[in-house]
Design an enzyme around this catalytic site. Structure first.
Site, PDB file in Angstrom:
ATOM      1  CB  ALA A 181      -2.307   0.556  -3.187  1.00 21.84           C
ATOM      2  N   GLY A 192       0.500   0.766   1.431  1.00 24.86           N
ATOM      3  CA  GLY A 192      -0.750   1.337   1.940  1.00 24.86           C
ATOM      4  C   GLY A 192      -1.265   0.604   3.174  1.00 24.86           C
ATOM      5  CD  GLU A 246       1.286   4.847   2.716  1.00 23.50           C
ATOM      6  OE1 GLU A 246       0.952   4.069   1.800  1.00 23.50           O
ATOM      7  OE2 GLU A 246       1.514   6.051   2.530  1.00 23.50           O
ATOM      8  CD  GLU A 270       4.586   2.363  -0.518  1.00 24.32           C
ATOM      9  OE1 GLU A 270       5.679   2.116   0.057  1.00 24.32           O
ATOM     10  OE2 GLU A 270       3.540   2.639   0.097  1.00 24.32           O
TER      11      GLU A 270
HETATM   12  C1  HXC Z   1      -2.377  -6.855  -5.657  1.00 22.42           C
HETATM   13  C2  HXC Z   1      -1.356  -8.512  -4.451  1.00 22.42           C
HETATM   14  C3  HXC Z   1      -0.660  -7.560  -3.671  1.00 22.42           C
HETATM   15  C4  HXC Z   1      -0.904  -6.178  -3.947  1.00 22.42           C
HETATM   16  C5  HXC Z   1      -0.084  -9.507  -2.992  1.00 22.42           C
HETATM   17  N1  HXC Z   1      -0.967  -9.705  -3.986  1.00 22.42           N
HETATM   18  N2  HXC Z   1       0.123  -8.212  -2.778  1.00 22.42           N
HETATM   19  N3  HXC Z   1      -2.204  -8.159  -5.409  1.00 22.42           N
HETATM   20  N4  HXC Z   1      -1.764  -5.890  -4.943  1.00 22.42           N
HETATM   21  N5  HXC Z   1      -0.324  -5.194  -3.252  1.00 22.42           N
HETATM   22  C6  HXC Z   1      -1.448 -10.988  -4.537  1.00 22.42           C
HETATM   23  C7  HXC Z   1      -0.386 -11.676  -5.367  1.00 22.42           C
HETATM   24  O1  HXC Z   1      -0.380 -11.156  -6.686  1.00 22.42           O
HETATM   25  C8  HXC Z   1      -0.866 -13.116  -5.316  1.00 22.42           C
HETATM   26  O2  HXC Z   1      -1.944 -13.277  -6.223  1.00 22.42           O
HETATM   27  C9  HXC Z   1      -1.443 -13.226  -3.907  1.00 22.42           C
HETATM   28  O3  HXC Z   1      -1.724 -11.887  -3.472  1.00 22.42           O
HETATM   29  C10 HXC Z   1      -0.464 -13.853  -2.928  1.00 22.42           C
HETATM   30  O4  HXC Z   1       0.745 -13.111  -3.006  1.00 22.42           O
HETATM   31  P1  HXC Z   1       2.183 -13.796  -3.246  1.00 22.42           P
HETATM   32  O5  HXC Z   1       3.087 -12.751  -3.752  1.00 22.42           O
HETATM   33  O6  HXC Z   1       2.033 -15.051  -4.065  1.00 22.42           O
HETATM   34  O7  HXC Z   1       2.532 -14.206  -1.730  1.00 22.42           O
HETATM   35  P2  HXC Z   1       3.981 -14.317  -1.091  1.00 22.42           P
HETATM   36  O8  HXC Z   1       4.952 -14.986  -2.011  1.00 22.42           O
HETATM   37  O9  HXC Z   1       3.735 -14.921   0.272  1.00 22.42           O
HETATM   38  O10 HXC Z   1       4.505 -12.822  -0.911  1.00 22.42           O
HETATM   39  C11 HXC Z   1       3.803 -11.912  -0.066  1.00 22.42           C
HETATM   40  C12 HXC Z   1       4.273 -10.460  -0.318  1.00 22.42           C
HETATM   41  C13 HXC Z   1       4.160 -10.115  -1.813  1.00 22.42           C
HETATM   42  C14 HXC Z   1       5.725 -10.289   0.166  1.00 22.42           C
HETATM   43  C15 HXC Z   1       3.375  -9.561   0.542  1.00 22.42           C
HETATM   44  O11 HXC Z   1       2.848 -10.473  -2.263  1.00 22.42           O
HETATM   45  C16 HXC Z   1       4.383  -8.679  -2.143  1.00 22.42           C
HETATM   46  O12 HXC Z   1       5.512  -8.241  -2.194  1.00 22.42           O
HETATM   47  N6  HXC Z   1       3.297  -7.959  -2.422  1.00 22.42           N
HETATM   48  C17 HXC Z   1       3.382  -6.566  -2.872  1.00 22.42           C
HETATM   49  C18 HXC Z   1       3.707  -5.651  -1.715  1.00 22.42           C
HETATM   50  C19 HXC Z   1       3.826  -4.199  -2.173  1.00 22.42           C
HETATM   51  O13 HXC Z   1       4.646  -3.881  -3.047  1.00 22.42           O
HETATM   52  N7  HXC Z   1       3.004  -3.315  -1.599  1.00 22.42           N
HETATM   53  C20 HXC Z   1       3.033  -1.880  -1.952  1.00 22.42           C
HETATM   54  C21 HXC Z   1       1.985  -1.582  -2.987  1.00 22.42           C
HETATM   55  S1  HXC Z   1       1.992   0.108  -3.474  1.00 22.42           S
HETATM   56  P3  HXC Z   1      -1.965 -14.491  -7.302  1.00 22.42           P
HETATM   57  O14 HXC Z   1      -3.201 -14.204  -8.093  1.00 22.42           O
HETATM   58  O15 HXC Z   1      -0.688 -14.431  -8.057  1.00 22.42           O
HETATM   59  O16 HXC Z   1      -2.074 -15.702  -6.417  1.00 22.42           O
HETATM   60  C22 HXC Z   1       1.137   0.920  -2.264  1.00 22.42           C
HETATM   61  C23 HXC Z   1       0.952   2.413  -2.462  1.00 22.42           C
HETATM   62  C24 HXC Z   1      -0.018   2.996  -1.479  1.00 22.42           C
HETATM   63  O17 HXC Z   1       0.705   0.365  -1.329  1.00 22.42           O
HETATM   64  C25 HXC Z   1      -0.482   4.385  -1.888  1.00 22.42           C
HETATM   65  C26 HXC Z   1      -1.968   4.505  -1.992  1.00 22.42           C
HETATM   66  C27 HXC Z   1      -2.478   5.820  -2.502  1.00 22.42           C
END
Ligand code: HXC
Length: 258
Positions: free
Chosen positions: A65, A109, A112, A132
């Site tokens: 998400a 997400g 999921e 998460e």
């Molecule tokens: C918003 C995101 C994002 C996310 C990545 N980006 N994941 N933006 N939401 N979930 C953005 C980063 O901010 C960055 O933007 C660009 O995408 C590239 O990401 P990087 O982190 O620079 O890339 P990298 O170093 O290759 O790392 C990749 C990654 C990391 C390991 C996937 O981005 C990461 O850990 N992302 C978050 C993953 C996460 O926690 N997902 C769970 C979310 S909660 P900029 O502008 O800085 O270039 C969830 C709840 C679901 O999903 C429930 C729903 C109801």
């Protein structure tokens, strides 16, 4: 139909839907989830579509998400809006088969969403995770329930509590994905699988999808009864006569979805 966060193409009776927010690794924001639910609904209603492939980019299926969009929300916001709840119910209710073709990150997400699809074909570079916990929350669109059913309690707990990622080989070994293919072949392989499904009678395809999904909703005895009644019911179709006649006559069946 023009979309901002996804790309939809229809080829050989298969709808290929690509998540398309490269600047955020296809993070699921409200616009994307709304457009995806709309595109899947359209595909479900479109007679020219017989199977669906859902994919992202090579680097990311979806990184979860959208954290930027979520970060300032309060309990009342997410509870009152039931964040993504309506759209996810729509996606769960799609009756045509949906194959998730996962390359790169399928996190939170994103993982999921892939698990809501009917099966997952993974590229060799795929990485699955429920991180998460690192954000002070937990999965919100079925991850604690679906991952546990796919891979069992021990591995699901490990993934949800540590937030570690699983690579494609581990995902295949543990039953999360149906097959792993070379990254460059992901879309051709997923499209070929979808075309194979598209050749079948859509009546039996729908019945098979419903029957497998019952396994997640009911007891073994009720599930088997559901299967048997549908097996019996399919003998009322022209396609059952055609399928069996074609086998006996050593020719390809010509299904008419009747
Ligand atoms: C918003 C995101 C994002 C996310 C990545 N980006 N994941 N933006 N939401 N979930 C953005 C980063 O901010 C960055 O933007 C660009 O995408 C590239 O990401 P990087 O982190 O620079 O890339 P990298 O170093 O290759 O790392 C990749 C990654 C990391 C390991 C996937 O981005 C990461 O850990 N992302 C978050 C993953 C996460 O926690 N997902 C769970 C979310 S909660 P900029 O502008 O800085 O270039 C969830 C709840 C679901 O999903 C429930 C729903 C109801």
């Amino acid at each position: 139909m023009a979309y901002e966060t996804i790309i939809v193409e229809i080829e050989d009776e298969v709808a290929l839907i690509r998540l398309n927010r490269p600047e955020a690794l296809n993070a699921l924001n409200s616009a994307l989830v709304r457009e995806l639910a709309g595109a899947l609904t359209d595909a479900d209603r479109n007679d020219k579509v017989r199977a669906i492939v859902l994919t992202g980019s090579e680097k990311a299926f979806a990184a979860g998400a959208d954290i930027k969009e979520m970060s300032q929300k309060s309990f009342v916001d997410v509870y009152s809006q039931d964040m993504f709840g309506t759209e996810i119910k729509v996606i769960e209710g799609i009756r045509k088969p949906i194959i998730a073709a996962v390359s790169g990150y399928a996190l939170g997400g994103g993982c999921e969403l892939a698990m809501i699809c009917d099966f997952i074909i993974a590229a060799e570079n795929a990485k699955f995770g429920q991180p998460e916990i690192n954000l002070g929350v937990i999965a919100g669109i079925g991850g604690t329930q679906r991952l546990t059913r796919f891979v069992g309690k021990s591995k699901a707990m490990d993934m949800h509590l540590t937030g570690r990622f699983m690579d494609a080989a581990e995902a295949e070994r543990s039953g999360l994905v149906s097959r792993v293919v070379p990254t460059a072949k992901l879309i051709p392989e997923a499209m070929a699988a979808a075309r194979k499904i598209a050749e079948k009678s859509q009546v039996s395809v729908k019945a098979a999808k419903e029957a497998v999904n019952r396994a997640y909703e009911t007891t073994m005895a009720e599930g088997i009864l559901f299967e048997r009644r549908n097996f019996h019911a399919l003998f009322s179709t022209e396609d059952q006569k055609e399928g069996m006649a074609a086998f006996l006559e050593k020719r390809e069946p010509q299904f008419r979805d009747r």
